[in-house]
Write an enzyme that holds these catalytic residues in place. Structure first.
Site, short mmCIF file in Angstrom:
data_model
loop_
_atom_site.label_atom_id
_atom_site.label_comp_id
_atom_site.label_asym_id
_atom_site.label_seq_id
_atom_site.Cartn_x
_atom_site.Cartn_y
_atom_site.Cartn_z
N GLU A 199 0.82 -1.22 0.00
CA GLU A 199 0.00 0.00 0.00
C GLU A 199 0.85 1.26 0.00
OE1 GLU A 199 -0.53 -2.57 2.01
OE2 GLU A 199 -2.64 -3.15 1.91
N PHE A 233 -11.45 -6.39 14.76
CA PHE A 233 -10.43 -6.95 13.88
C PHE A 233 -10.03 -5.93 12.81
CE2 PHE A 233 -9.42 -9.44 9.98
CZ PHE A 233 -8.18 -9.91 10.41
N LYS A 268 -17.36 -0.17 6.50
CA LYS A 268 -17.91 -1.20 5.63
C LYS A 268 -19.44 -1.11 5.52
CE LYS A 268 -17.85 -6.24 5.21
NZ LYS A 268 -17.11 -6.61 4.00
#
Ligand SMILES: Cc1cc2nc3c(=O)[nH]c(=O)nc-3n(C[C@H](O)[C@H](O)[C@H](O)COP(=O)(O)OP(=O)(O)OC[C@H]3O[C@@H](n4cnc5c(N)ncnc54)[C@H](O)[C@@H]3O)c2cc1C
Ligand SMILES: Cc1ncc(C[n+]2csc(CCOP(=O)(O)OP(=O)(O)O)c2C)c(N)n1
Ligand SMILES: [Mg+2]
Lengths: 163, 566
Positions: free
Chosen positions: B50, B112, B162
């Protein structure tokens, strides 16, 4: 030199940490900072007391202006503003000193907001120098706890900053 | 029509004119990648790290002037972007970096792959956002691009949880955006410009000191016209290289720590310094107290914080360089005779500078046994296309490139100046090549920095990006070794890389080509072969191991206290 800076900011998540991070990241001093929403709920107002020479103050004010969420920066230095601070002071008050504490509170137009056989809690407002003065008198009698808001400031005269 | 947040994001990018993004998938961006699968208008390049993805977006932005876009997943994906973001921030490069985030309900729970990337990047972005509602996506993306590219450009990070990517809403993209708290100054104040021109015309020994702002502000044309009109010599920072043609007689080349003797002498002796889109970095000024001690200083910059941050300024002008320089040009044209008089008045000054140029040109000692890095750079210039784009890594090779390549066009040098990020060169070249598939793109790297992002060879091969990689191999962390030689008694603590790497085999392992030169007479042939071979190529030059970058102003010394010879 001591400066009182007022900052109008978007009332958004994370703005306080942007401002605080700016001061710590660039090594500027913060003596006190107070923040709350204004009459316009989308705007918060911060009052920051800081120190530095002219060049540092210029950078502080430019850097604050550069933050995307900052709407306006006003440097209230030179007496064109009125400053007020509030302190809540818990002071030992037993036997002879009980009357003395009351007398001092009275002179400074303080209010007793809590009483126990061993203590008084005083609420006092005023310019920072006034708070310093009452503290100086109370300290020998035994300060148990002190909380200060840090000053807030407003400009003199008829003109008002929006928000 | 109702769309998912992920789809809305892509529609926004498309409407911003984004044609290429550099990104890496993961759990919290999988919905974006699912939309991308059938979204043909955006070309996606998959780097192998990245950090490299962000450097590539940065290289794309530096080469094109447009906003570079990178995507990463939450947690480790996001933290891997930080060096790339900080690199862009220090050099004022416009980026929009989109990171996935854990679902809003889990934020703050040590979920997570959760990390507070908005908190982490607050001090190294121009601004950042956490989007909490699908209905905010369009406006925030609009704001992100607007903030990234206007005023003093910079990176903006958008953190997108998300569940917000999955939620749906009607899509509407605002055509324009206004922020009451962000209104960068574009136009220079006419009174200030007028005063600046009057002050300028009183000078006998003027110098124009140009920085990256002239490149990001697309003002090379205006700069050239003003310098030519008034006969004023021009020196540039590392970030400003290419904004003024270095083959012009008025060019003084680079100034500062590794600047030319004549640029540093000119700045030290000038009576007027016009700083344009430059920020008086400590690599440029040396000891502040003795920087341009006889000069009145005019400073043009779009960012008020750049002005009077490090040096006193006699005449500040806040505004875009393009606007201010064209106003200055117009004002001087109105001066007629005075401008002509001024041109004549500076002749003795130009003669003095010519004397310095003759006394100490930028030079090196050629040998027949070992390859001198400066020679390689000169040959690269000679043999490359006139509009070739050069990306450098960080170290000695970067400075030799700055000193010896002779840049003549803006946006042809891509280099990490402010953060000085090793590992930048290769991925930045990759981004530039993705933007200009038909142009020659050269990455000039040290053997150390190349190894910090060499995995990108895979990306180059896979995407048919024919970057020509020049490795100046001294088997040292050369720039640090130079400091150890000069200031630490040659105690080469951990700067010898020792293990000789077979860069040719390395290239082949990735499906690229590699050539090596070990002697001076092999240099030209190696470069030609590399340029003639299609696809990505490594050309490795075994250079004189202990060659130094000179001149050098020791840290904290005055600009005229240069070390000229070894
Ligand atoms: C190993 C190493 C050695 C180095 N040695 C040197 C050296 O010898 N000499 C040297 O010069 N550098 C050197 N550098 C680079 C140095 O660290 C700085 O990055 C560089 O000097 C900064 O360049 P700049 O002043 O042009 O600023 P930039 O970082 O390019 O900043 C641009 C300025 O222009 C302004 N601006 C941007 N856009 C506009 C616009 N449209 N209109 C108006 N203003 C605008 C910005 O607000 C900013 O103030 C070195 C770096 C490394 C890694
Ligand atoms: C990420 C990072 N780590 C460390 C440094 C410090 N540093 C600056 S130059 C340099 C040496 C670079 O060596 P190499 O890539 O071989 O280039 P050379 O100087 O030999 O041309 C180092 C370690 C840095 N700039 N960036
Ligand atoms: Mg090396």
């Amino acid at each position: 030199m001591r400066h009182t800076i007022t900052v109008l900011v978007e009332n958004e998540f994370g703005v306080l940490s942007r401002v605080a991070g700016l001061f710590s990241g660039r090594g500027f001093n913060i003596d006190s900072l107070s923040v709350a929403p204004t009459n316009d709920e989308s705007i918060s107002r911060m009052t920051i007391v800081t120190r530095g020479d002219e060049q540092i103050l210029e950078q502080i004010s430019k850097q604050l202006n550069k933050l995307i969420d900052v709407i306006k920066v006003i440097d209230f230095t030179g007496g064109e503003a009125i400053e007020r601070e509030m302190a809540l002071i818990k002071v030992t008050a037993e036997d002879v000193s009980r009357a003395e504490v009351l007398r001092i509170a009275d002179i400074f137009r303080g209010k007793i907001i809590d009483v126990t056989p061993k203590s008084y809690t005083i609420e006092v407002t005023g310019a920072p120098a006034k708070i310093e003065a009452i503290l100086e008198l109370l300290r020998p009698l035994g300060l148990k706890e002190l909380v200060r808001t840090g000053p807030v400031a407003i400009g003199r005269g008829a003109k008002g900053w929006k928000g | 029509m109702k769309m998912t947040g992920a789809r809305i994001l892509l529609e926004c990018l498309k409407l911003e004119g984004v044609d290429t993004v550099f990104g890496y998938p993961g759990g919290t961006v999988i919905n974006i990648y699912d939309e991308l699968f059938s979204f043909k208008e955006i070309h996606h390049i998959l780097p192998r790290h990245e950090q490299a993805g962000v450097h590539a977006a940065d290289g794309y932005a530096r080469a094109t002037g447009r906003v570079g876009v990178a995507i990463a997943t939450s947690g480790p994906g996001a933290t891997n972007t930080v060096t790339g973001i900080a690199t862009a921030y220090m050099d004022s490069i416009p980026l929009v970096v989109i990171t996935g985030q854990v679902p809003t309900a889990l934020i703050g729970n040590d979920a997570f792959q959760e990390v507070d990337i908005v908190g982490i990047t607050r001090p190294c972005t121009k601004h950042n956002f956490l989007i909490k509602d699908v209905r905010e996506i369009a406006t925030i993306i609009k704001k992100a691009f607007y903030i990234a590219r206007t005023g003093r450009p910079g990176p903006v990070l958008v953190d997108l949880p998300k569940d917000v990517q999955i939620a749906t809403t009607e899509f509407h993209y605002p055509e324009t955006i206004e922020l009451r708290s962000y209104k960068p100054t574009v136009e220079g104040h006419p009174k200030q410009v007028e005063k600046a021109v009057s002050l300028l015309l009183t000078a006998k020994k003027p110098v124009i000191y140009v920085g990256g702002g002239v490149i990001s502000g697309d003002a090379a044309g205006e700069l050239r016209a003003l310098a030519a009109k008034l006969n004023i010599p021009v020196t540039t920072t590392l970030m400003g290289l290419g904004s003024f043609p270095e083959d012009d007689p008025l060019s003084l080349g680079l100034l500062g720590m590794h600047g030319t003797y004549y640029a540093n002498m000119a700045v030290t002796n000038c009576d007027l310094l016009v700083a344009v889109g430059a920020r008086f970095d400590d690599r440029v000024t040396g000891k502040i107290a003795t920087f341009a001690p006889h000069a009145k200083i005019i400073h043009v910059d779009v960012d008020p914080t750049s002005i009077r941050k490090n040096v006193r300024v006699d005449l500040p002008i806040v505004g875009e360089v393009k606007d201010v320089l064209s106003k200055m040009l117009k004002a001087t044209e109105e001066q007629g005779d005075r401008a002509d008089e001024f041109r004549k008045g500076v002749e003795p000054w130009l003669a003095e500078i010519a004397g310095w140029k003759e006394k100490h040109p930028i030079t090196y000692k050629q040998t027949s046994a070992t390859i001198k890095p400066q020679f390689v750079i000169q040959k690269l210039r000679e043999l490359s296309d006139p509009d070739a784009i050069v990306a450098t890594d960080v170290g000695q090779h970067q400075m030799w490139t700055a000193q010896f390549f002779t840049f003549t066009k803006p946006r042809t040098l891509l280099s990490s100046g402010g953060l000085g990020t090793m590992g930048f060169g290769l991925p930045a070249a990759m981004g530039a090549q993705a933007a200009f598939p038909g142009r020659q793109v050269i990455a000039i790297c040290g053997d150390g920095g190349f190894q910090m992002n060499m995995q990108e060879l895979a990306t180059l091969v896979q995407n048919r990006l024919p970057v020509k990689i020049c490795i100046l191999n001294n088997n040292f962390l050369g720039m640090v070794r130079q400091w150890q030689e000069l200031f630490f008694d040659k105690r080469y603590s951990q700067t010898c890389l020792e293990l000789p790497i077979d860069f040719i085999k390395l290239a082949e392992a990735f499906g690229a080509k590699g050539f090596q030169a070990t002697k001076p007479d092999e240099v030209e042939e190696t470069i030609k072969k590399a340029f003639d071979t299609p696809g990505p190529v490594i050309m490795e030059f075994k250079i004189a191991r202990e060659e130094k970058v000179l001149p050098m102003v020791p840290a904290g010394a005055s600009l005229n206290e240069m070390v000229l010879n070894a």
